[in-house]
Design a protein around this motif. Structure first.
Motif, PDB file in Angstrom:
ATOM      1  N   UNK A 116       0.782  -1.132   0.110  1.00 37.99           N
ATOM      2  CA  UNK A 116       0.105  -0.168  -0.008  1.00 37.99           C
ATOM      3  C   UNK A 116       1.003   1.495   0.015  1.00 37.99           C
ATOM      4  N   UNK A 117       0.964   2.200  -0.634  1.00 33.58           N
ATOM      5  CA  UNK A 117       1.459   3.475  -0.955  1.00 33.58           C
ATOM      6  C   UNK A 117       1.149   4.561  -0.200  1.00 33.58           C
ATOM      7  N   UNK A 118       1.603   5.339   0.456  1.00 33.49           N
ATOM      8  CA  UNK A 118       1.385   6.280   1.895  1.00 33.49           C
ATOM      9  C   UNK A 118       0.416   7.152   0.846  1.00 33.49           C
ATOM     10  N   UNK A 119       0.162   8.451   1.525  1.00 28.80           N
ATOM     11  CA  UNK A 119      -0.699   9.117   0.783  1.00 28.80           C
ATOM     12  C   UNK A 119       0.291  10.397   0.611  1.00 28.80           C
ATOM     13  N   UNK A 120       0.723  10.400   1.517  1.00 29.74           N
ATOM     14  CA  UNK A 120       1.953  12.064   1.698  1.00 29.74           C
ATOM     15  C   UNK A 120       1.272  13.044   2.501  1.00 29.74           C
ATOM     16  N   UNK A 121       0.280  12.423   3.411  1.00 28.68           N
ATOM     17  CA  UNK A 121      -0.687  13.297   4.750  1.00 28.68           C
ATOM     18  C   UNK A 121      -0.565  13.335   6.520  1.00 28.68           C
ATOM     19  N   UNK A 122       0.333  14.149   6.644  1.00 33.15           N
ATOM     20  CA  UNK A 122       0.993  14.786   7.586  1.00 33.15           C
ATOM     21  C   UNK A 122      -0.542  14.908   8.355  1.00 33.15           C
ATOM     22  N   UNK A 123       0.181  14.356   9.714  1.00 27.84           N
ATOM     23  CA  UNK A 123      -1.246  13.756  10.739  1.00 27.84           C
ATOM     24  C   UNK A 123      -0.549  15.372  11.397  1.00 27.84           C
ATOM     25  N   UNK A 124      -1.543  16.443  11.690  1.00 22.27           N
ATOM     26  CA  UNK A 124      -2.020  17.779  12.483  1.00 22.27           C
ATOM     27  C   UNK A 124      -1.435  17.008  13.875  1.00 22.27           C
ATOM     28  N   UNK A 125      -0.771  18.236  14.159  1.00 28.13           N
ATOM     29  CA  UNK A 125      -0.080  18.628  15.747  1.00 28.13           C
ATOM     30  C   UNK A 125      -0.703  18.981  17.159  1.00 28.13           C
ATOM     31  N   UNK A 126      -0.989  18.855  17.767  1.00 25.31           N
ATOM     32  CA  UNK A 126      -1.736  19.417  18.329  1.00 25.31           C
ATOM     33  C   UNK A 126      -2.189  20.607  18.919  1.00 25.31           C
ATOM     34  N   UNK A 127      -2.766  21.338  19.128  1.00 24.48           N
ATOM     35  CA  UNK A 127      -2.738  22.030  19.178  1.00 24.48           C
ATOM     36  C   UNK A 127      -3.201  23.111  20.843  1.00 24.48           C
ATOM     37  N   UNK A 128      -3.061  24.212  21.162  1.00 24.80           N
ATOM     38  CA  UNK A 128      -2.531  24.989  22.837  1.00 24.80           C
ATOM     39  C   UNK A 128      -4.013  24.569  22.408  1.00 24.80           C
ATOM     40  N   UNK A 171      -1.120  27.238  13.387  1.00 22.52           N
ATOM     41  CA  UNK A 171      -1.898  27.006  13.282  1.00 22.52           C
ATOM     42  C   UNK A 171      -1.638  26.085  12.122  1.00 22.52           C
ATOM     43  N   UNK A 172      -1.527  27.395  11.028  1.00 22.64           N
ATOM     44  CA  UNK A 172      -0.783  26.791   9.699  1.00 22.64           C
ATOM     45  C   UNK A 172       0.633  25.514   9.599  1.00 22.64           C
ATOM     46  N   UNK A 173       1.114  25.586  10.963  1.00 23.93           N
ATOM     47  CA  UNK A 173       2.511  25.091  10.141  1.00 23.93           C
ATOM     48  C   UNK A 173       2.553  23.716  11.289  1.00 23.93           C
ATOM     49  N   UNK A 174       1.217  23.193  11.809  1.00 26.00           N
ATOM     50  CA  UNK A 174       0.839  22.697  12.677  1.00 26.00           C
ATOM     51  C   UNK A 174      -0.445  21.601  11.653  1.00 26.00           C
ATOM     52  N   UNK A 175      -1.048  22.552  10.846  1.00 32.56           N
ATOM     53  CA  UNK A 175      -1.299  21.450   9.760  1.00 32.56           C
ATOM     54  C   UNK A 175      -2.862  21.657   9.423  1.00 32.56           C
TER      55      UNK A 175
END
Length: 127
Positions: free
Chosen positions: A1-13, A58-62
């Motif tokens: 299965x190929x990776x879709x290149x989706x980066x998981x979101x990081x947690x927010x304060x 917010x942008x850096x964390x996706x």
């Protein structure tokens, strides 16, 4: 299965989460993202630079994307979600504009896994 290149979101304060929720609410209700000034007024932030720091985070964390040339240039990044749908022979279902059916399978049900942006809505079974 190929990776879709989706980066998981990081947690927010807490503050970032509140700002994201406000942006999402404004886009949902008014179909426009809030301006930097509107965000500042809503959260009692005195400087536009303070708001910009939160937006950059917010942008850096996706969570959002921004068009720096527009005053209302904030868009939400759709979160991929997994949904399951079980169909028996002759049944069909849909996710957004994607329709699937259960054909060529006798006396068994088939479970389908959909991984799609949360903006596509819920999987629905057509009866």
């Amino acid at each position: 299965m190929e990776s879709t290149g989706v980066i998981a979101r990081q947690k927010l304060t807490e503050k970032q989460h509140a700002i994201y929720a406000f942006i999402k609410q404004e886009i949902t209700e008014h179909r426009l993202s809030p301006t930097v000034r509107e965000i500042a007024n809503r959260f009692g932030i005195r400087s536009s630079n303070g708001v910009m720091c939160h937006l950059r985070a917010l942008e850096r964390k996706g969570w959002i994307k921004r068009d720096y040339y527009l005053s209302r240039g904030i868009t939400l990044v759709a979160e991929p979600v997994t949904q399951f749908l079980t169909l028996t022979p002759g049944e069909a279902g849909c996710l957004g504009d994607v329709y699937v059916g259960c054909v060529g399978v006798e006396d068994r049900s088939v479970t389908l896994e959909f991984i799609a942006p949360d903006t596509m809505g819920e999987v629905q079974k057509d009866l």
